[in-house]
Design a protein around this motif. Structure first.
Motif, PDB file in Angstrom:
ATOM      1  N   TYR A 222       0.960  -1.127   0.003  1.00 21.35           N
ATOM      2  CA  TYR A 222       0.080  -0.025  -0.034  1.00 21.35           C
ATOM      3  C   TYR A 222       0.796   1.298  -0.112  1.00 21.35           C
ATOM      4  CZ  TYR A 222      -3.586   3.393   1.223  1.00 21.35           C
ATOM      5  OH  TYR A 222      -4.433   4.447   1.007  1.00 21.35           O
ATOM      6  N   LYS A 223       1.915   1.284   0.730  1.00 17.97           N
ATOM      7  CA  LYS A 223       2.824   2.466   0.718  1.00 17.97           C
ATOM      8  C   LYS A 223       3.503   2.814  -0.670  1.00 17.97           C
ATOM      9  CE  LYS A 223       7.336   3.866   3.031  1.00 17.97           C
ATOM     10  NZ  LYS A 223       8.238   3.932   1.717  1.00 17.97           N
ATOM     11  N   ASN A 224       4.141   1.566  -1.343  1.00 23.78           N
ATOM     12  CA  ASN A 224       4.295   1.914  -2.642  1.00 23.78           C
ATOM     13  C   ASN A 224       3.391   2.232  -3.599  1.00 23.78           C
ATOM     14  OD1 ASN A 224       7.035   1.152  -1.869  1.00 23.78           O
ATOM     15  ND2 ASN A 224       6.568  -1.121  -2.593  1.00 23.78           N
ATOM     16  N   PHE A 225       2.164   1.997  -3.418  1.00 29.12           N
ATOM     17  CA  PHE A 225       1.072   2.060  -4.353  1.00 29.12           C
ATOM     18  C   PHE A 225       0.682   3.488  -4.119  1.00 29.12           C
ATOM     19  CE2 PHE A 225      -3.554   2.934  -4.565  1.00 29.12           C
ATOM     20  CZ  PHE A 225      -3.594   2.747  -5.767  1.00 29.12           C
ATOM     21  N   VAL A 226       0.718   4.213  -2.875  1.00 28.43           N
ATOM     22  CA  VAL A 226       0.456   5.524  -2.646  1.00 28.43           C
ATOM     23  C   VAL A 226       1.524   6.404  -3.133  1.00 28.43           C
ATOM     24  CG1 VAL A 226      -0.072   7.214  -0.860  1.00 28.43           C
ATOM     25  CG2 VAL A 226      -1.075   5.221  -0.854  1.00 28.43           C
ATOM     26  N   THR A 227       2.962   5.981  -2.854  1.00 29.98           N
ATOM     27  CA  THR A 227       3.994   6.942  -2.966  1.00 29.98           C
ATOM     28  C   THR A 227       4.359   6.687  -4.592  1.00 29.98           C
ATOM     29  OG1 THR A 227       5.428   5.252  -2.136  1.00 29.98           O
ATOM     30  CG2 THR A 227       4.864   7.018  -0.705  1.00 29.98           C
ATOM     31  N   LYS A 229       2.555   4.574  -7.442  1.00 23.75           N
ATOM     32  CA  LYS A 229       1.584   4.262  -8.553  1.00 23.75           C
ATOM     33  C   LYS A 229       0.443   5.382  -8.760  1.00 23.75           C
ATOM     34  CE  LYS A 229      -0.234   1.610 -11.684  1.00 23.75           C
ATOM     35  NZ  LYS A 229       0.121   1.288 -13.031  1.00 23.75           N
ATOM     36  N   LEU A 230      -0.185   5.895  -7.585  1.00 27.37           N
ATOM     37  CA  LEU A 230      -1.216   6.787  -7.618  1.00 27.37           C
ATOM     38  C   LEU A 230      -0.957   7.910  -8.670  1.00 27.37           C
ATOM     39  CD1 LEU A 230      -2.883   6.994  -4.171  1.00 27.37           C
ATOM     40  CD2 LEU A 230      -3.724   6.246  -6.371  1.00 27.37           C
ATOM     41  N   ASP A 231       0.270   8.503  -8.600  1.00 29.10           N
ATOM     42  CA  ASP A 231       0.547   9.562  -9.493  1.00 29.10           C
ATOM     43  C   ASP A 231       0.345   9.379 -11.023  1.00 29.10           C
ATOM     44  OD1 ASP A 231       1.189  11.476  -7.748  1.00 29.10           O
ATOM     45  OD2 ASP A 231       3.573  10.772  -7.595  1.00 29.10           O
ATOM     46  N   PHE A 234      -3.816   9.875 -10.759  1.00 31.09           N
ATOM     47  CA  PHE A 234      -4.549  10.711 -10.118  1.00 31.09           C
ATOM     48  C   PHE A 234      -3.645  11.950  -9.736  1.00 31.09           C
ATOM     49  CE2 PHE A 234      -6.413   6.621  -8.902  1.00 31.09           C
ATOM     50  CZ  PHE A 234      -7.773   6.874  -9.122  1.00 31.09           C
ATOM     51  N   GLU A 235      -4.277  12.976  -9.598  1.00 29.22           N
ATOM     52  CA  GLU A 235      -3.205  14.280  -9.221  1.00 29.22           C
ATOM     53  C   GLU A 235      -3.388  14.467  -7.920  1.00 29.22           C
ATOM     54  OE1 GLU A 235      -3.182  18.957 -10.401  1.00 29.22           O
ATOM     55  OE2 GLU A 235      -3.663  17.388 -11.882  1.00 29.22           O
ATOM     56  N   LEU A 236      -2.417  14.140  -7.172  1.00 28.07           N
ATOM     57  CA  LEU A 236      -2.306  14.242  -5.545  1.00 28.07           C
ATOM     58  C   LEU A 236      -1.290  15.167  -4.883  1.00 28.07           C
ATOM     59  CD1 LEU A 236      -3.034  10.470  -4.663  1.00 28.07           C
ATOM     60  CD2 LEU A 236      -4.903  12.384  -4.717  1.00 28.07           C
ATOM     61  N   SER A 237      -1.562  15.923  -4.110  1.00 26.95           N
ATOM     62  CA  SER A 237      -0.403  16.605  -3.528  1.00 26.95           C
ATOM     63  C   SER A 237       0.239  15.424  -2.402  1.00 26.95           C
ATOM     64  CB  SER A 237      -0.826  17.735  -2.802  1.00 26.95           C
ATOM     65  OG  SER A 237      -1.975  17.289  -1.615  1.00 26.95           O
ATOM     66  N   PHE A 277      -5.526  -0.271  -6.992  1.00 22.29           N
ATOM     67  CA  PHE A 277      -4.749  -0.766  -5.756  1.00 22.29           C
ATOM     68  C   PHE A 277      -4.939  -2.212  -5.850  1.00 22.29           C
ATOM     69  CE2 PHE A 277      -4.811  -2.424  -1.186  1.00 22.29           C
ATOM     70  CZ  PHE A 277      -3.501  -2.491  -1.168  1.00 22.29           C
ATOM     71  N   LYS A 278      -6.320  -2.969  -6.345  1.00 21.41           N
ATOM     72  CA  LYS A 278      -6.210  -4.401  -6.203  1.00 21.41           C
ATOM     73  C   LYS A 278      -5.534  -4.985  -7.187  1.00 21.41           C
ATOM     74  CE  LYS A 278     -10.858  -4.717  -3.841  1.00 21.41           C
ATOM     75  NZ  LYS A 278     -12.294  -5.121  -4.186  1.00 21.41           N
TER      76      LYS A 278
END
Length: 352
Positions: A222-227, A229-231, A234-237, A277-278
């Motif tokens: 999950y940590k790797n996904f957020v830091t 993959k999500l970019d 999605f556009e996240l700060s 994520f899945k």
């Protein structure tokens, strides 16, 4: 995980293992050590076993073919567990096997200790255990002694610091058919080209897929996904990412059981992000052949381990660090046209 206050050191054999690629050799002793007093066994027990008190990951011996009998360490250790009279012969075979895989030029020569213990505790069971340890790094020690009404000083080279075990493994006499329960220490190969030889080439280990490993992997993925993959989607700060990480850590701290659907709904929320994520989790499971169940018991030790690498800090140039532990809605990001700089606005009630 491992405790040894009831443990006894039954026997120790010592050999020397050089680096095959450097044209070094191995040297085998003729028999196990004989102890001159009771102090040495106690010091050796501390040297060998204390580093495992903090070991939380449990492994199994494996073989790529699936046939455990082809794992050399499993084969030799089994012989000694079944017949203690074969202990020293087994230690010689272990030394030869280690020498055969010590062919990377960065591997240091050193003493190899093979030890037989009784009454070592792991996960609540008191068991016999076989220990294999290697000392690679030597130190110089000063000795001060009384001398003619004053003191003299001397030194000893190539001495071993009993508080610094370089490499070690404990193999417990349980679950033989699965490759035994195994815990390992390796303090000398981090970031090293030769890092694989102890765990992978010599022992051929695979981590046990228990609640600790499931929890550790789920948090890590999950940590790797957020830091990372999500970019892509999605556009996240950075504040948004930290908020997602904080929510996940809060979930794992407060729950006793992980439930994939519950976690996705409470922590991720966005249906598109949940599906992403899945898929990311599925790719990890296939690549590393390490399935993570949709429901499993959460390990508090694994949560504590991952908490150390979960970052909740916004680093702003070299001037400020903002630690975000709570409500993300209390921090706003903006841009100052006059100064041509980004800014954060933080809301709070009291100043500590």
């Amino acid at each position: 995980m491992v405790t040894y206050f009831e443990a006894s050191l039954e026997s120790v054999s010592v050999h020397h293992v050089g680096n095959q690629s450097q044209n070094e050799f191995y040297a085998l002793s003729n028999e196990p050590l004989t102890f001159k007093n009771e102090v040495i066994p106690q010091l050796l027990k501390q040297y060998f076993l204390k580093p495992f008190e903090k070991a939380t990951e449990v492994y199994h011996l494996t073989h790529t073919s699936g046939d455990l009998s082809l794992n050399e360490v499993h084969h030799f250790i089994t012989q000694a567990f079944e017949d203690k009279d074969k202990f020293h012969e087994m230690s010689e075979q272990v030394a030869k096997h280690l020498y055969n895989v010590s062919n990377h030029p960065s591997i240091k020569p050193g003493e190899l200790y093979v030890a037989y213990f009784s009454q070592v505790q792991i996960e609540g069971n008191l068991l016999d255990a076989m220990g294999i340890f290697k000392s690679e790094n030597k130190e110089i020690y000063l000795k001060v002694y009384p001398d003619q009404g004053g003191f003299g000083i001397d030194y000893e080279e190539n001495a071993i610091n009993i508080n610094k075990l370089d490499k070690g493994v404990l193999i417990f006499n349980i679950e033989k058919e699965n490759g035994y329960k195994v815990v390992v220490v390796d303090h000398t190969s981090r970031g090293h080209d030769a890092a694989a030889y102890w765990k992978d080439d010599f022992l051929q280990l695979k981590i046990r897929n228990d609640s600790f490993n499931q929890t550790n992997n789920a948090l890590g993925i999950y940590k790797n996904f957020v830091t990372q993959k999500l970019d892509d989607e999605f556009e996240l700060s950075k504040a948004d990412k930290i908020d997602l990480l904080n929510k996940s850590m809060k979930y794992f701290k407060e729950k006793d059981t992980f439930d994939m659907d519950e976690f996705a709904g409470e922590v991720i929320g966005n249906p598109q992000a949940i599906e992403s994520f899945k898929n990311y989790k599925s790719q990890y499971e296939q690549e590393f052949e390490s399935p993570i169940a949709d429901v499993f018991e959460i390990s508090s030790n694994a949560v504590k381990k991952q908490q150390r690498v979960y970052k909740s800090v916004l680093k702003l140039d070299r001037n400020f660090h903002i630690y975000i532990h709570g409500d993300k809605e209390l921090i706003e990001k903006g841009f100052d046209e006059g100064k041509s700089m980004n800014y954060y606005k933080v809301y709070f009630k009291e100043e500590a």
